[in-house]
Write an enzyme that holds these catalytic residues in place. Structure first.
Site, PDB file in Angstrom:
ATOM      1  N   ARG A  20       0.818  -1.223   0.000  1.00 41.86           N
ATOM      2  CA  ARG A  20       0.000   0.000   0.000  1.00 41.86           C
ATOM      3  C   ARG A  20       0.845   1.263   0.000  1.00 41.86           C
ATOM      4  O   ARG A  20       0.424   2.318   0.467  1.00 41.86           O
ATOM      5  CB  ARG A  20      -0.940   0.038   1.195  1.00 41.86           C
ATOM      6  CG  ARG A  20      -1.909  -1.117   1.194  1.00 41.86           C
ATOM      7  CD  ARG A  20      -3.249  -0.711   1.754  1.00 41.86           C
ATOM      8  NE  ARG A  20      -4.176  -1.816   1.611  1.00 41.86           N
ATOM      9  CZ  ARG A  20      -4.220  -2.846   2.455  1.00 41.86           C
ATOM     10  NH1 ARG A  20      -3.408  -2.897   3.491  1.00 41.86           N
ATOM     11  NH2 ARG A  20      -5.079  -3.807   2.260  1.00 41.86           N
TER      12      ARG A  20
ATOM     13  N   THR B 125      18.665   9.774 -14.248  1.00 44.69           N
ATOM     14  CA  THR B 125      19.958   9.779 -14.936  1.00 44.69           C
ATOM     15  C   THR B 125      19.853  10.286 -16.360  1.00 44.69           C
ATOM     16  O   THR B 125      20.858  10.556 -16.991  1.00 44.69           O
ATOM     17  CB  THR B 125      20.547   8.359 -14.982  1.00 44.69           C
ATOM     18  OG1 THR B 125      19.650   7.538 -15.712  1.00 44.69           O
ATOM     19  CG2 THR B 125      20.765   7.801 -13.596  1.00 44.69           C
TER      20      THR B 125
ATOM     21  N   LYS C 182       4.089  11.811 -10.803  1.00 44.93           N
ATOM     22  CA  LYS C 182       3.251  10.983 -11.682  1.00 44.93           C
ATOM     23  C   LYS C 182       4.008   9.704 -11.996  1.00 44.93           C
ATOM     24  O   LYS C 182       5.167   9.739 -12.423  1.00 44.93           O
ATOM     25  CB  LYS C 182       2.970  11.716 -12.986  1.00 44.93           C
ATOM     26  CG  LYS C 182       1.819  12.665 -12.894  1.00 44.93           C
ATOM     27  CD  LYS C 182       1.047  12.657 -14.207  1.00 44.93           C
ATOM     28  CE  LYS C 182       1.088  13.996 -14.873  1.00 44.93           C
ATOM     29  NZ  LYS C 182       0.548  13.942 -16.221  1.00 44.93           N
TER      30      LYS C 182
ATOM     31  N   ASN D 191       1.114   5.161 -20.522  1.00 47.01           N
ATOM     32  CA  ASN D 191       0.839   5.731 -19.193  1.00 47.01           C
ATOM     33  C   ASN D 191      -0.614   5.636 -18.783  1.00 47.01           C
ATOM     34  O   ASN D 191      -1.110   6.502 -18.075  1.00 47.01           O
ATOM     35  CB  ASN D 191       1.246   7.222 -19.166  1.00 47.01           C
ATOM     36  CG  ASN D 191       2.736   7.387 -19.394  1.00 47.01           C
ATOM     37  OD1 ASN D 191       3.491   6.441 -19.168  1.00 47.01           O
ATOM     38  ND2 ASN D 191       3.148   8.538 -19.838  1.00 47.01           N
TER      39      ASN D 191
ATOM     40  N   GLU E  42      11.778  18.267 -23.605  1.00 41.16           N
ATOM     41  CA  GLU E  42      10.936  18.653 -22.463  1.00 41.16           C
ATOM     42  C   GLU E  42      11.343  20.027 -21.928  1.00 41.16           C
ATOM     43  O   GLU E  42      10.510  20.795 -21.458  1.00 41.16           O
ATOM     44  CB  GLU E  42      11.029  17.608 -21.333  1.00 41.16           C
ATOM     45  CG  GLU E  42      10.592  16.202 -21.715  1.00 41.16           C
ATOM     46  CD  GLU E  42       9.071  15.975 -21.693  1.00 41.16           C
ATOM     47  OE1 GLU E  42       8.309  16.968 -21.582  1.00 41.16           O
ATOM     48  OE2 GLU E  42       8.660  14.799 -21.806  1.00 41.16           O
TER      49      GLU E  42
ATOM     50  N   LYS F  98       8.412  23.472 -13.394  1.00 39.86           N
ATOM     51  CA  LYS F  98       7.539  22.326 -13.166  1.00 39.86           C
ATOM     52  C   LYS F  98       7.144  22.245 -11.689  1.00 39.86           C
ATOM     53  O   LYS F  98       5.999  21.963 -11.362  1.00 39.86           O
ATOM     54  CB  LYS F  98       8.200  21.034 -13.631  1.00 39.86           C
ATOM     55  CG  LYS F  98       7.212  19.876 -13.531  1.00 39.86           C
ATOM     56  CD  LYS F  98       7.378  18.789 -14.536  1.00 39.86           C
ATOM     57  CE  LYS F  98       6.225  17.791 -14.388  1.00 39.86           C
ATOM     58  NZ  LYS F  98       6.507  16.484 -14.898  1.00 39.86           N
TER      59      LYS F  98
ATOM     60  N   GLU G 145      -3.222  17.601 -11.147  1.00 34.41           N
ATOM     61  CA  GLU G 145      -3.563  17.900 -12.537  1.00 34.41           C
ATOM     62  C   GLU G 145      -5.033  18.220 -12.729  1.00 34.41           C
ATOM     63  O   GLU G 145      -5.720  17.619 -13.558  1.00 34.41           O
ATOM     64  CB  GLU G 145      -3.139  16.744 -13.456  1.00 34.41           C
ATOM     65  CG  GLU G 145      -3.021  17.200 -14.898  1.00 34.41           C
ATOM     66  CD  GLU G 145      -2.368  16.152 -15.783  1.00 34.41           C
ATOM     67  OE1 GLU G 145      -1.526  15.387 -15.291  1.00 34.41           O
ATOM     68  OE2 GLU G 145      -2.709  16.130 -16.973  1.00 34.41           O
TER      69      GLU G 145
ATOM     70  N   ARG H 144      -1.661  22.105 -14.090  1.00 31.27           N
ATOM     71  CA  ARG H 144      -0.641  21.118 -14.407  1.00 31.27           C
ATOM     72  C   ARG H 144      -0.840  20.550 -15.809  1.00 31.27           C
ATOM     73  O   ARG H 144       0.086  19.993 -16.410  1.00 31.27           O
ATOM     74  CB  ARG H 144      -0.649  19.998 -13.366  1.00 31.27           C
ATOM     75  CG  ARG H 144       0.519  19.080 -13.543  1.00 31.27           C
ATOM     76  CD  ARG H 144       0.764  18.173 -12.366  1.00 31.27           C
ATOM     77  NE  ARG H 144       1.817  17.237 -12.707  1.00 31.27           N
ATOM     78  CZ  ARG H 144       2.284  16.319 -11.892  1.00 31.27           C
ATOM     79  NH1 ARG H 144       1.791  16.206 -10.676  1.00 31.27           N
ATOM     80  NH2 ARG H 144       3.240  15.510 -12.288  1.00 31.27           N
TER      81      ARG H 144
ATOM     82  N   VAL I  98       1.776  21.309 -18.631  1.00 27.16           N
ATOM     83  CA  VAL I  98       3.029  20.611 -18.945  1.00 27.16           C
ATOM     84  C   VAL I  98       2.778  19.492 -19.952  1.00 27.16           C
ATOM     85  O   VAL I  98       3.694  18.816 -20.391  1.00 27.16           O
ATOM     86  CB  VAL I  98       3.763  20.057 -17.701  1.00 27.16           C
ATOM     87  CG1 VAL I  98       4.101  21.175 -16.747  1.00 27.16           C
ATOM     88  CG2 VAL I  98       2.959  18.967 -17.030  1.00 27.16           C
ATOM     89  N   ASN I  99       1.518  19.333 -20.339  1.00 23.66           N
ATOM     90  CA  ASN I  99       1.225  18.368 -21.390  1.00 23.66           C
ATOM     91  C   ASN I  99       1.279  18.997 -22.780  1.00 23.66           C
ATOM     92  O   ASN I  99       0.862  18.378 -23.754  1.00 23.66           O
ATOM     93  CB  ASN I  99      -0.146  17.744 -21.175  1.00 23.66           C
ATOM     94  CG  ASN I  99      -0.122  16.800 -19.999  1.00 23.66           C
ATOM     95  OD1 ASN I  99       0.830  16.043 -19.843  1.00 23.66           O
ATOM     96  ND2 ASN I  99      -1.126  16.875 -19.148  1.00 23.66           N
TER      97      ASN I  99
ATOM     98  N   HIS J 125       2.001  17.000 -25.771  1.00 23.14           N
ATOM     99  CA  HIS J 125       1.798  15.592 -25.419  1.00 23.14           C
ATOM    100  C   HIS J 125       0.481  15.027 -25.915  1.00 23.14           C
ATOM    101  O   HIS J 125       0.361  13.824 -26.067  1.00 23.14           O
ATOM    102  CB  HIS J 125       1.879  15.409 -23.904  1.00 23.14           C
ATOM    103  CG  HIS J 125       3.281  15.485 -23.367  1.00 23.14           C
ATOM    104  ND1 HIS J 125       4.074  16.600 -23.536  1.00 23.14           N
ATOM    105  CD2 HIS J 125       4.038  14.586 -22.686  1.00 23.14           C
ATOM    106  CE1 HIS J 125       5.254  16.387 -22.961  1.00 23.14           C
ATOM    107  NE2 HIS J 125       5.260  15.164 -22.440  1.00 23.14           N
TER     108      HIS J 125
ATOM    109  N   HIS K 214       1.769  12.015 -27.567  1.00 18.52           N
ATOM    110  CA  HIS K 214       1.548  10.683 -27.008  1.00 18.52           C
ATOM    111  C   HIS K 214       0.884   9.762 -28.022  1.00 18.52           C
ATOM    112  O   HIS K 214       1.169   8.569 -28.068  1.00 18.52           O
ATOM    113  CB  HIS K 214       0.682  10.757 -25.753  1.00 18.52           C
ATOM    114  CG  HIS K 214       1.503  10.868 -24.496  1.00 18.52           C
ATOM    115  ND1 HIS K 214       0.988  11.330 -23.321  1.00 18.52           N
ATOM    116  CD2 HIS K 214       2.793  10.566 -24.249  1.00 18.52           C
ATOM    117  CE1 HIS K 214       1.939  11.320 -22.392  1.00 18.52           C
ATOM    118  NE2 HIS K 214       3.046  10.867 -22.937  1.00 18.52           N
TER     119      HIS K 214
ATOM    120  N   HIS L  57      10.345   9.414 -26.655  1.00 18.43           N
ATOM    121  CA  HIS L  57       9.293  10.275 -26.114  1.00 18.43           C
ATOM    122  C   HIS L  57       9.502  11.738 -26.513  1.00 18.43           C
ATOM    123  O   HIS L  57       8.602  12.375 -27.068  1.00 18.43           O
ATOM    124  CB  HIS L  57       9.281  10.121 -24.587  1.00 18.43           C
ATOM    125  CG  HIS L  57       8.325  11.034 -23.895  1.00 18.43           C
ATOM    126  ND1 HIS L  57       6.958  10.820 -23.905  1.00 18.43           N
ATOM    127  CD2 HIS L  57       8.525  12.172 -23.185  1.00 18.43           C
ATOM    128  CE1 HIS L  57       6.375  11.790 -23.220  1.00 18.43           C
ATOM    129  NE2 HIS L  57       7.295  12.619 -22.775  1.00 18.43           N
TER     130      HIS L  57
END
Ligand SMILES: NC(=O)c1ccc[n+]([C@@H]2O[C@H](COP(=O)([O-])OP(=O)(O)OC[C@H]3O[C@@H](n4cnc5c(N)ncnc54)[C@H](O)[C@@H]3O)[C@@H](O)[C@H]2O)c1
Ligand SMILES: [Zn+2]
Length: 1657
Positions: free
Chosen positions: A132, A141, A154, A164, A196, A247, A257, A261, A264-265, A268, A272, A284
């Site tokens: 849980r 990295t 997220k 996602n 990004e 961000k 979101e 928020r 930031v898409n 996308h 996506h 991506h």
């Protein structure tokens, strides 16, 4: 070690710095105490970082817990998973969870996610649900993870339907951003992360965006594994920090979101959707780069975003090497690979479909972030956008909806949310704008109309002039100091120019005033050569290419020690650019001392230009008849010469003087005065210019305003003209320097428009629609670019007319445009383009040497719905858009080509001109690769060439091949004798070998041209003696043709040649010739056919017709006409694995061994040639030849290596490759290629496969790769890329491993590549039973099974029956009398041989009874044969019929089949296999027989109908029918309406040639070969029934007695003919029935033997 801490959600949990590993260990141990730390990473990162991190952590632990047995001392576990997006799945998550559970991790565990976004998302999601929820620490990295995915909590995994889709919000305890990790990140991944960064800057932070714009070249190269530490002020760290800050700010204000928020898409929503289709080949960041540009275009189309900002965004993205369009080659390449492995191609619909599963959608509207300018969005959340608008942006083409300008207004966007609602951080979804309130958004520019008159009036200003923009850029860059350029055109051309000038260090560019102004800081002419290896890529920008050619000559030469600069500058462009001429300019510059080289074709780009620093000056001569840009190019740079320059223009005529004047005028604005010489006597201007030395200065104000583009202006003005409306253009008037500014006055006014022009404004009012006058002749030399617009208007100009012939009414519709010859060498041949595309509207034209005539037609007569090809030429597109406003449904195929000069043309057409534009996706034939290619036809296949030694049987094999493929045969030697009117032998004797070879090659080349398609050509044996011939053959094979080497044993050839005299003797031993030529045959031929006389196991002696069958199968396969592949319709298929060290002993048993299988595998690794570890190619070929002579089944050729469970050495991939390629040369149908072979070798093999299929295989002998692991999925994907069939083999340790396998199969089933998935071992047998495609099987007679657990076909069937997957069925024969029928023997033998649980019995009766009906209705009814007298009656109780049953008009087979209707799940289909029986029996004795010239059918009953249908199916050209009662024959002929049948009065009289097939359907006792009393009532078969001089086939359908009169006659008078007794036909039709019912190949030999035993008993 400096660490910058950034706060998110009220906690300073983001730590940024360089070399943070120590800091991370300390922080965790001190602030996140735990019993277990688990570090999870991927296999790319582990070898680089895991060890040092673990060591640091251990030291830090030691410092705190010196006692190793201290129970409080925490554990440090590590777990490594495969890298990449394919790991980010539910299965990948489960694997990690199992690891944690195995290691007894508890709720106090701290998980450390070390890696890119994939690790971060996946591990974060694990942490969110494990026990849980446990604590997680992100150590990103990759750059992408540092600036984006690790921030905000997220987490997610992907599902097959999209990215996602399953996840959770789970905030990490810490995010340690250590930029030192970036030192090992591949550049492509760095750019991926920068996408990004660009995104975040674009929505929020213009300063950061400007930093990105300015640093593209440094950012990508600033880090390498050895680079020193970067401090926090380095632009890269500045950008990382600002991105994180943005961000963090956004996330802190809206963690879940709800609204903010959503920003930031940006990029996308569409990104996506793209990513879902092209993962994992496109990254991506690369997908969202395209997404950002498309979403920005959406904002522009909505009138929210200006072109300037869009241009900046796109250029910034491109400057990092990121893709900006869907047609980027990375995306196209990925699509190709995806489609090749069974995936979906990219289309507008698939993209929209993918977008519809976006979590963020609001009902029907899709949520998209609309950018308003760089650094700001339209509202503080994503906006709801309609599908139609997205579709328009995605579509490559547009349709203009014809209509009056100003009458269309787009529905407005919902009102923007400009302030944040009081945030409720627990709220899960934000308010949804479902009500479309009718309110015009402030930014939407609705068409502006003036009310004064009753006709619509549009006012607008067009984009800046391209010509002036380009000149101004060069001038400002050559200035010393800064110059502000306003109204600069934002187009591909100017972007290319700016980028190139920057690369030459001519200037730096920065945008101010929200991109309205470009600040140019010029170098004053101090330019430098770009670094080695870089080229100036100019796309298709012609102006840039011309101007920069001279600019590059004045670049300062590098000093010899400077290795950062190349020695010359290279300029290049796209394919079209490389065809555009530049020679006159280069010639002139060379004349002036420049050194310029053509790198590809003479006279075109690419050029290599040596830097001179300065041109010498003095007199320079230039041919200016092709382009004025050459002149301008020299003029612009001339002030920087060492001496003042005099430019003398030569050539037939100077083109486009106005553009030259424009250049001079602009040079004056920048401080340089050019003077043009006048003739001293006449005062006329001469083509001689004097340019002083000097340096450009910015105009006094420091600012230069660029005039609107006059060519662009022609389109809205022409629209007003053609639609009868009014249009006013600001910024362009009579004072314009641009030639095209005259268009209104000089072209439109005389056509009946009202034109009002001031110095700076132009207004055109068109006459009522349809009332334009033809223009007569017009010289458009001063405004050549506007001629396309003129053509569009002229197409509907019919009223009145001016110019010659107008009065008489003759020239009423003629507009003759001249002075535009140069338009043939623009972006395309524009004159031709207009001619071809106008024709689509039904407009006639005539080409003139310097222009064209357009014959206008009244509007209603124009063709609607034309689809216009634009040649990637903006002017073609926009000119036809003008015509499209009055011709409904016109499609412009390449909408993006307008980007060159008016990037937002289509938006302006809709938003400003008020004409509706829709998106259209054109059908793209290239994308339908998945649907199988159209079946090949004999006439169209490339001819098949046979080579080989004389005496190898080329001609004979050629004859058989030609017959089998229904192709004509050409014998080269015969052709030679015919052409040179002399037999070969005497030609050589008279003229010698040398002459002969010459004649031979000439003829070969001619024949290859004249008989390129649809022939079988048998070539002379010596053809390979000449190099030229060998080259021609190799080239032919390489291009996809078949060159087949017919091989035979040398001894046989020698024996044959000794007896032959017709052709010249070699004059040297046959053996020597053979040895010399063999390597040549080998190199020229891409296929080898083994025509060997003696084969292992006496294979060649096996059965008559075996060679014919082999030829038919071999050539049918390699030509692609009849690929010999396993039918994909069968519900299951098997192949037999032959495990013999030498196949010879197996050959006699092949019929029995292959019972029930669909292919035979030859395990080359198991072949054992004495004394050799690896069998030689010649041994392997002989084995293959022998096997192939014994079976017609396709062969699977396998070289299994030791590590994959075989016997072939692992360290001999080259040898393995040789054998695999050999197999393809021998026409083997399936070649097993292990995915572990070296990649280049695999590619090589795949490229040679032709119609054969590759089985890409992976065997895990140990069972360590689990079916539910991501590793197995990766294996599948790797195999699917190379194979037509994928084979994955693992090992079962328990029966449940088979269920995991089944799950795996079900999951990849969507990908639809045929898949062999099997578990080895006894526990894996269930997987063999359940596998459906090409299951490898053994046979009790084989020495060993090929793999542990392998079963036989009948074992598998029995197992299927026992587990309920193969229920027993009952089959019947209906009819009477049937007691003596062989059918029960036939079918029951077959069932037993295959281990099928079915039974076949009789139901005797002369009518359809209740019992019949009950049987038909019973669930276990499997099918029935039907014979007399029920073949017609039965039809009334069936549901449907095959084409054969319908045409023949009778049913002999009932096949139950699945129906799509749930209420009536089973349908009874009536078929007729009698005709298949006839064809099968004919092919059994004459395998190559196809398309006989003529054939005869005797009799006129039901069987005769089947015979006619069989002959028709065989392709018979003429079918004769003979029956004693003529009228009955005529009735049949008439019934076959679609098959021509010729009824004969008399036998032996052949109007279209004697038959080569005779089929008798008359009872044997009704025929006779004798005449006289007692025989009158019988059909007399005359001796001339059969032409004994040829070969043919006689079929007697009567099956008793064994020798009928017809068969007896044949044996006597035509012994070369093949005969088929009735029982053979019966057998063949029985096999066909069997195969229909069971979906399995009938074990013919076994069945046949049993039936014949019974028959002869
Ligand atoms: N959660 C979010 O808010 C969010 C936001 C954006 C993207 N994402 C997700 O992030 C993923 C993409 O992340 P990514 O681009 O980092 O992909 P990635 O994790 O696959 O990393 C890219 C590649 O670089 C390698 N790599 C990473 N760091 C390296 C280093 N320092 N040295 C050498 N190699 C290194 C990885 O092994 C991998 O092969 C996508 O799945 C995307 O959906 C999530
Ligand atoms: Zn992203």
């Amino acid at each position: 070690m400096s660490v910058q801490k950034i706060s998110i959600l009220g906690k300073e949990s983001i730590h940024v710095g360089f070399n943070l590993v120590q800091h991370i260990s300390d922080t965790l141990l001190d602030t996140l105490p735990s019993s277990t730390y688990v570090l999870i990473t991927d296999t790319n990162i582990a070898p680089l970082y895991l060890q040092p991190i673990a060591a640091t952590f251990a030291l830090a632990t030691d410092a705190r817990f010196p006692n190793k047995s201290d129970p409080a001392r925490p554990r440090f576990l590590t777990y490594t998973i495969p890298p990449g997006e394919t790991t980010k799945t539910r299965e990948g998550k489960a694997e990690i969870e199992d690891f944690l559970l195995r290691h007894r991790c508890t709720r106090d565990t701290v998980i450390i996610a070390l890696g890119g976004g994939v690790i971060g998302d996946l591990v974060g999601f694990v942490a969110a649900t494990f026990m849980r929820g446990v604590r997680v620490v992100q150590v990103p990295t990759s750059l992408l993870a540092m600036v984006d995915s690790s921030i905000g909590g997220k987490t997610a995994v992907d599902a097959p339907l999209g990215k996602n889709l399953i996840g959770a919000f789970w905030q990490p305890s810490y995010i340690f951003v250590d930029a030192a990790f970036l030192r090992t990140l591949p550049v492509r991944e760095l750019a991926n992360g920068l996408a990004e960064v660009i995104k975040t800057a674009a929505i929020w932070d213009e300063t950061a965006f400007a930093l990105l714009e300015a640093n593209s070249s440094t950012l990508l190269t600033c880090l390498s594994s050895s680079s020193p530490a970067l401090d926090l002020n380095h632009p890269l760290l500045t950008l990382i920090i600002s991105s994180i800050n943005t961000k963090a700010t956004i996330v802190s204000r809206d963690p879940r979101e709800a609204h903010l928020r959503g920003l930031v898409n940006f990029g996308h929503s569409i990104g996506h959707a793209i990513e879902a289709l092209v993962t994992p080949y496109v990254l991506h960041g690369e997908c969202i780069s395209v997404g950002m540009v498309l979403e920005a275009e959406l904002a522009r189309a909505a009138g929210v975003l200006g072109q300037v900002s869009l241009g900046r965004l796109r250029r910034c993205i491109e400057s990092y090497g990121l893709p900006s369009t869907l047609s980027d080659k990375r995306i196209l390449e990925a699509e190709k690979r995806i489609v090749a492995t069974g995936g979906q191609p990219i289309s507008v619909d698939t993209l929209l479909d993918r977008m519809s599963v976006d979590k963020k959608n609001a009902g029907k509207l899709k949520r998209v972030v609309l950018l308003e300018r760089i650094g700001k969005t339209r509202e503080l959340r994503a906006t709801g956008v309609a599908d139609e608008d997205i579709r328009k942006v995605l579509c490559p083409a547009v349709r203009v909806v014809a209509g009056t300008p100003g009458t269309y207004a787009k529905p407005p966007l919902p009102p923007p949310m400009l302030e944040l609602p009081d945030a409720d951080p627990t709220q899960l979804s934000g308010p949804v704008p479902n009500a479309q309130i009718a309110q015009v958004s402030s930014a939407t520019s609705a068409p502006s109309r003036k009310a004064a008159t009753d006709i619509p009036h549009i006012t607008l200003s067009t984009p800046g002039s391209k010509s002036i923009s380009n000149r101004a850029l060069v001038l400002a860059a050559l200035c010393k100091g800064t110059c502000r350029l306003k109204n600069l055109l934002h187009s591909d051309d100017t972007q290319v120019m700016m980028a190139a000038l920057e690369q030459l260090k001519a200037a730096t560019f920065t945008w101010t005033d929200n991109g309205e102004t470009l600040v140019v800081t010029g170098s004053g002419g101090a330019l430098s050569v770009p670094p080695p290896g870089t080229q100036l890529y100019l796309g298709n920008a012609g102006t840039a290419a011309r101007f920069l050619t001279t600019v590059c000559t004045i670049v300062s030469p590098p000093n010899t020690t400077d290795t950062s600069r190349a020695e010359t500058t290279t300029i290049t462009g796209n394919a079209r650019m490389k065809q555009r001429p530049i020679a006159p300019l280069v010639t002139a510059l060379r004349g002036a001392g420049a050194t310029i080289g053509y790198l590809e074709s003479e006279g075109c780009l690419p050029l290599s230009i040596k830097p001179l620093g300065r041109l010498p000056g003095g007199t320079l001569t230039l041919d200016a008849s092709l382009s004025s840009q050459y002149v301008s190019s020299i003029l612009l740079c001339a002030p920087y010469a060492a001496q003042p320059t005099t430019l003398v223009l030569t050539g037939p005529a100077v083109i486009s003087q106005l553009y030259i004047d424009m250049t001079i005028e602009l040079m004056r604005d920048f401080g340089i005065e050019v003077t043009r010489e006048r003739d001293a006597a006449s005062g006329d201007l001469l083509n001689v210019y004097h340019i002083p030395r000097g340096t450009y200065r910015a105009p006094e104000s420091g600012e230069f305003v660029i005039e609107s583009d006059a060519s662009s202006a022609t389109y809205p003005l022409a629209i007003a003209a053609i639609t009868g409306t009014r249009c006013t253009l600001a910024n362009i008037g009579s004072s314009s320097l641009q030639g095209d500014a005259r268009f209104a006055k000089e072209v439109l006014e005389p056509m009946g428009c009202e034109v009002v022009q001031t110095e700076t404004e132009t207004t055109v009012t068109g006459p009522p629609k349809g009332k334009l006058r033809a223009r007569g002749e017009v010289d458009m030399e001063p405004m050549t670019d506007a001629f396309l617009t003129a053509c569009a208007v002229a197409a509907v100009a019919t009223d009145g007319g001016v110019g010659e012939g107008a009065e008489s009414g003759e020239g009423k519709n003629v507009t003759r445009i001249r002075g535009i010859a140069n338009q043939r060498v623009k972006e395309c041949n524009r004159i031709q383009a207009m001619i071809d595309q106008l024709a689509k509207f039904g407009i006639s034209t005539r080409e003139l040497p310097d222009g064209l005539e357009v014959y206008g037609r009244p509007l209603p007569q124009l063709t609607r719905g034309a689809s216009i090809h634009c040649y990637d030429d903006h002017r073609v597109a926009m000119a036809f858009a003008v015509l499209a406003t009055v011709v409904d449904g016109t499609i412009l195929e390449e909408k993006r080509c307008v980007e060159k000069t008016w990037p937002n043309w289509w938006d302006d057409l809709e938003n400003k001109l008020g004409v509706k534009v829709e998106g259209v996706q054109l059908p793209e034939p290239a994308k339908t690769v998945r649907t199988s290619p159209a079946p090949k036809t004999p006439e169209t296949i490339p001819s098949i060439l046979l080579v080989g030694m004389r005496g190898s049987g080329k001609t004979y094999i050629g004859e058989l091949a030609a017959q089998a493929l229904s192709l004509p045969l050409l014998d080269f030697d015969a052709e030679f004798s015919r052409v040179y009117q002399q037999p070969l032998r005497s030609f050589v004797l008279e003229r010698g070998w040398a002459e002969f070879r010459k004649a031979e090659i000439t003829l070969l080349l001619e024949l290859m041209k004249a008989h390129a398609r649809g022939w079988v050509v048998s070539l002379g044996g010596g053809i390979v003696e000449t190099l030229e011939a060998r080259e021609a053959l190799k080239k032919y094979a390489k291009a996809g043709g078949c060159v087949v080497w017919v091989q035979r044993e040398p001894e046989e050839i020698e024996r044959y040649l000794e007896s032959e005299t017709e052709r010249p003797a070699y004059g040297e031993p046959v053996r020597a010739v053979l040895e010399r030529r063999a390597p040549w045959f080998e190199e020229c031929a891409n296929y080898v056919f083994g025509n060997h006389t003696a084969l292992p196991g006496g294979a060649s002696a096996l059965g008559s017709g075996a060679l014919e069958a082999e030829v038919s199968r071999f050539f049918g396969h390699i030509s692609g006409l009849r690929p010999n592949l396993v039918s994909t319709n069968a519900n299951r298929s098997y192949f037999l694995s032959l495990t013999y060290p030498d196949v010879a002993p197996a050959l006699p048993k092949i019929p029995e061994l292959t019972t029930g299988v669909d292919a035979v595998e030859l395990r080359a690794d198991l072949l054992h040639e004495s004394g050799l570890q690896i069998p030689s190619p010649s041994y392997v070929s002989t084995q293959l030849f022998a096997l192939r002579r014994a079976t017609t089944l396709p062969i699977v050729f396998t070289v299994r290596t030791v590590s994959q469970g075989g016997a072939f050495p692992d360290d001999a991939p080259v040898e393995a490759g040789k054998l695999l390629k050999l197999a393809l040369r021998l026409g083997v149908e399936y070649v097993d290629v292990e995915t572990t072979l070296p990649a280049p070798l695999i590619l090589d093999i795949v490229s040679l496969k032709g119609p054969s299929h590759i089985v890409a295989s992976f065997h895990d002998w140990t069972g360590s790769v689990k079916w539910d692991s991501v590793a197995m999925k990766a294996q599948y994907e790797a195999a699917a890329q190379i194979g037509d069939v994928v084979k994955l083999i693992s090992k079962a340790n328990s029966v449940s491993d088979n269920f995991k396998l089944q799950d795996f199969v079900a999951k990849v089933a969507i990908a639809s590549k045929p898949l062999i998935a099997i578990n080895m071992g006894a526990a894996g047998q269930l997987s063999r039973v359940l596998n459906t495609t090409l299951t490898p099987v053994t046979h009790p007679l084989l020495p060993t099974a090929a793999a542990p657990g392998q079963m036989s076909v009948s074992d598998i069937h029995r197992a299927l029956h026992l587990i309920g997957l193969l229920p027993a069925r009952r089959f019947f024969l209906f009819g009477s009398p049937i007691a003596r029928s062989p059918s029960p023997t036939l079918h029951n033998t077959g069932f037993a041989a295959l281990g099928l649980p079915h039974t076949y019995g009789l139901l005797e009766g002369e009518s359809i009874t209740d019992e019949t009906r009950a049987i038909l209705a019973s669930p276990d009814f499997g099918g029935a044969s039907v014979t007399i007298p029920l073949k017609l009656d039965i039809m009334s109780v069936l549901d449907g019929f095959t084409a054969a049953a319908t045409t023949i008009g009778a049913v002999n087979t009932i096949i139950p089949c699945q129906s799509p209707d749930a209420n009536k799940p089973r349908l009874l289909l009536g078929d007729n296999t009698d005709y298949l029986g006839i064809i099968g029996a004919i092919h059994a004795v004459s395998p190559g027989l196809r398309a006989p010239g003529s054939a005869l059918v005797l009799g006129a009953g039901g069987t005769a109908r089947a015979a006619v249908y069989a002959l028709h199916t065989l392709g018979t050209k003429q079918i004769y029918l003979y029956n004693r009662t003529h009228s009955k024959a005529t009735a049949i002929a008439e019934a076959f309406s679609s098959i021509p049948v010729r009824v004969l009065d008399k036998l032996g009289n052949w109007p279209a040639g004697a038959p080569s097939v005779v089929i008798s359907t008359v009872p044997a006792d009704a025929t006779t070969i004798e005449t006289g009393p007692g025989f009158e009532s019988k059909v007399y078969l005359p001796p001339n029934l059969l032409d004994a001089s040829t070969k043919g086939v006689v079929v007697d359908m009567a099956y008793k007695p064994a020798e009928t009169p017809l068969l007896a006659l044949t044996k006597r008078i035509a012994p070369t003919w093949a005969t088929v007794p009735g029982v053979e036909v019966l057998l063949e039709q029985g096999y066909a029935q069997f195969e229909h019912w069971t979906g399995r190949r009938c074990p013919r030999e076994i069945v046949r033997e049993k039936v014949l035993q019974w028959y002869n008993a």
